[in-house]
Design an enzyme around this catalytic site. Structure first.
Site, mmCIF file in Angstrom:
data_model
loop_
_atom_site.group_PDB
_atom_site.id
_atom_site.type_symbol
_atom_site.label_atom_id
_atom_site.label_comp_id
_atom_site.label_asym_id
_atom_site.label_seq_id
_atom_site.Cartn_x
_atom_site.Cartn_y
_atom_site.Cartn_z
ATOM 1 N N ARG A 80 90.956 73.850 -5.909
ATOM 2 C CA ARG A 80 90.935 75.288 -5.622
ATOM 3 C C ARG A 80 89.509 75.793 -5.443
ATOM 4 O O ARG A 80 89.252 76.668 -4.608
ATOM 5 C CB ARG A 80 91.666 76.057 -6.726
ATOM 6 C CG ARG A 80 91.944 77.492 -6.355
ATOM 7 C CD ARG A 80 92.894 78.162 -7.321
ATOM 8 N NE ARG A 80 92.329 78.272 -8.660
ATOM 9 C CZ ARG A 80 93.017 78.660 -9.729
ATOM 10 N NH1 ARG A 80 94.292 78.981 -9.627
ATOM 11 N NH2 ARG A 80 92.446 78.746 -10.903
ATOM 12 N N LYS A 183 89.254 82.389 -5.397
ATOM 13 C CA LYS A 183 88.903 82.885 -6.736
ATOM 14 C C LYS A 183 87.433 83.299 -6.713
ATOM 15 O O LYS A 183 86.550 82.547 -7.146
ATOM 16 C CB LYS A 183 89.179 81.800 -7.779
ATOM 17 C CG LYS A 183 89.434 82.371 -9.167
ATOM 18 C CD LYS A 183 90.009 81.330 -10.093
ATOM 19 C CE LYS A 183 90.209 81.868 -11.482
ATOM 20 N NZ LYS A 183 91.449 82.695 -11.604
ATOM 21 N N GLU A 219 100.431 90.593 -6.836
ATOM 22 C CA GLU A 219 100.208 89.951 -8.135
ATOM 23 C C GLU A 219 99.618 90.951 -9.108
ATOM 24 O O GLU A 219 99.421 92.113 -8.781
ATOM 25 C CB GLU A 219 99.367 88.682 -8.015
ATOM 26 C CG GLU A 219 97.933 88.903 -7.590
ATOM 27 C CD GLU A 219 97.114 87.609 -7.664
ATOM 28 O OE1 GLU A 219 97.307 86.804 -8.592
ATOM 29 O OE2 GLU A 219 96.257 87.425 -6.787
HETATM 30 C C1 LIG Z 1 92.759 82.747 -11.840
HETATM 31 C C2 LIG Z 1 93.727 83.730 -11.273
HETATM 32 C C3 LIG Z 1 95.115 83.649 -11.514
HETATM 33 C C4 LIG Z 1 95.723 82.622 -12.436
HETATM 34 O O1 LIG Z 1 95.535 81.310 -11.988
HETATM 35 P P1 LIG Z 1 95.700 80.103 -13.001
HETATM 36 O O2 LIG Z 1 95.292 78.921 -12.202
HETATM 37 O O3 LIG Z 1 97.121 80.048 -13.395
HETATM 38 O O4 LIG Z 1 94.811 80.380 -14.164
HETATM 39 C C5 LIG Z 1 95.941 84.571 -10.892
HETATM 40 N N1 LIG Z 1 95.443 85.560 -10.104
HETATM 41 C C6 LIG Z 1 94.130 85.669 -9.866
HETATM 42 C C7 LIG Z 1 93.663 86.759 -8.990
HETATM 43 C C8 LIG Z 1 93.225 84.767 -10.431
HETATM 44 O O5 LIG Z 1 91.917 84.910 -10.191
#
Ligand SMILES: *Cc1c(COP(=O)(O)O)cnc(C)c1O
Length: 338
Positions: A80, A183, A219
């Protein structure tokens, strides 16, 4: 460790002994370097400071009953971070080096991995930033990868329980064709104003709708959304949400217990038909939702009258944690045992 009160830990930062770094210069990544400094030395014109060339990751290590340390799905985080690097035109950090750096930083900070009984864990934070000095808007020539750790407390101190979330249409976290799938810090900056408003109103998070039509669920700030009905796990398909590794894992566990899984657009009104709803991410695994308040329309969707989580959320939550802590076998190869 001599004076850490494991049961008082929150999701906070604490300096630990070592971090691991690698520098991209002259077209190649350096070998991993170990540092005991919690500071960086950067040019004032570094691209990460001005143009947001910054991406990060979050994963955890857990100490089991057997005293062994387990790191959860680090290859997924490595992949990722490569996707995020591509998304904001940074140099990708190699997968194997990422895994090596994570193992190294955990091994060198073993005394900060909380004991099994505490329910706490070691949070691992990899970071990738553009570091070369320039004022023109273009990708940096030089990058820094750094990974540090900090012990964090159990998310549910008073036991696994539900919280309310709010919908605020006047804010977006990410644009439909923007950087929502990466991210990157910029998405978090965009979420701070609505996040603060929601927290002041008593919500644990904002549930974002799709930015274009405001019709579908996207989300929840830093966590993905899922709903449950008719033995089906349903989670949004969207071009502006971050692909959560926890969500991906829960999908596999849901299938393993005989549930159907749907990844598709979820119209807001469909909330009325869900038996359970939750947020999922590394911090909490599952944070079950008590109710969703559509603040603009003064409408509420209630999933738990007395605050207790639904049975399927609870089952998935305990199942995933059992694999993370090594209480149960790991048939998926998710865990790296140190
Ligand atoms: C990190 C993150 C998540 C959760 O991802 P995980 O890999 O399950 O920790 C969900 N939404 C956003 C915007 C994120 O930055």
């Amino acid at each position: 460790m001599e004076n850490i009160n494991w049961s008082d830990l929150t999701f906070g930062y604490m300096k630990t002994d070592y971090n691991v770094r690698s520098y991209y210069r002259n077209g190649k990544w350096s070998d991993l370097e170990i540092s005991d400094s919690e500071h960086l030395n950067l040019p004032i014109a570094a691209t990460c400071l001005h143009y947001g060339q910054e991406a990060f990751e979050g994963l955890k290590a857990f100490k089991g009953k057997d005293g062994k340390i387990r790191i959860f799905r680090m290859r997924e985080n490595a992949l990722r971070l490569q996707s995020s690097a591509w998304g904001i035109r940074m140099e990708a950090f190699p997968i194997e080096q990422f895994e090596k750096a994570v193992v190294e930083v955990v091994n060198r900070n073993r005394r900060f991995v909380p004991p099994y009984e505490s329910g706490a864990s070691l949070y691992i934070r990899p970071l990738l930033i553009g570091t070369s000095a320039q004022v023109g808007v273009k990708p940096a020539q030089e990058y820094l990868f750094v990974v540090f750790v900090t012990p964090v407390g159990p998310y549910f101190k008073e036991g696994f329980k539900t919280t309310p979330v709010g919908i605020y249409r006047e804010y977006d976290r990410a644009a439909p064709l923007g950087t929502g799938t990466y991210k990157v810090g910029g998405n978090y900056a965009a979420s701070l104003v609505p996040g603060e408003i929601a927290h002041k109103a008593g919500y644990s998070a904002v549930l974002y709708l799709d930015a274009k039509e405001k019709k579908y669920l996207d989300e929840c700030g830093p966590a993905n959304f899922f709903g449950i009905k008719n033995n089906t796990y349903i989670t949004p398909a969207s071009s502006s949400i971050l692909p959560s590794i926890t969500n991906k894992s829960l999908i596999q566990l849901a299938e393993a217990i005989g549930m159907k899984v749907e990844r598709r657009q979820i119209p807001l009104e469909e909330l009325a038909t869900f038996e359970e709803a939750g947020m999922c991410g590394t911090a909490a695994v599952i944070s079950p939702i008590q109710r969703v308040d559509d603040v603009d329309n003064q409408q509420s969707y209630i999933f738990s009258k007395d605050g207790t989580p639904g049975p399927i959320s609870e089952r998935l939550y305990y199942k995933l944690r059992a694999i993370q802590y090594g209480d149960e076998a790991d048939p998926y190869g998710w865990v790296t045992v140190l």
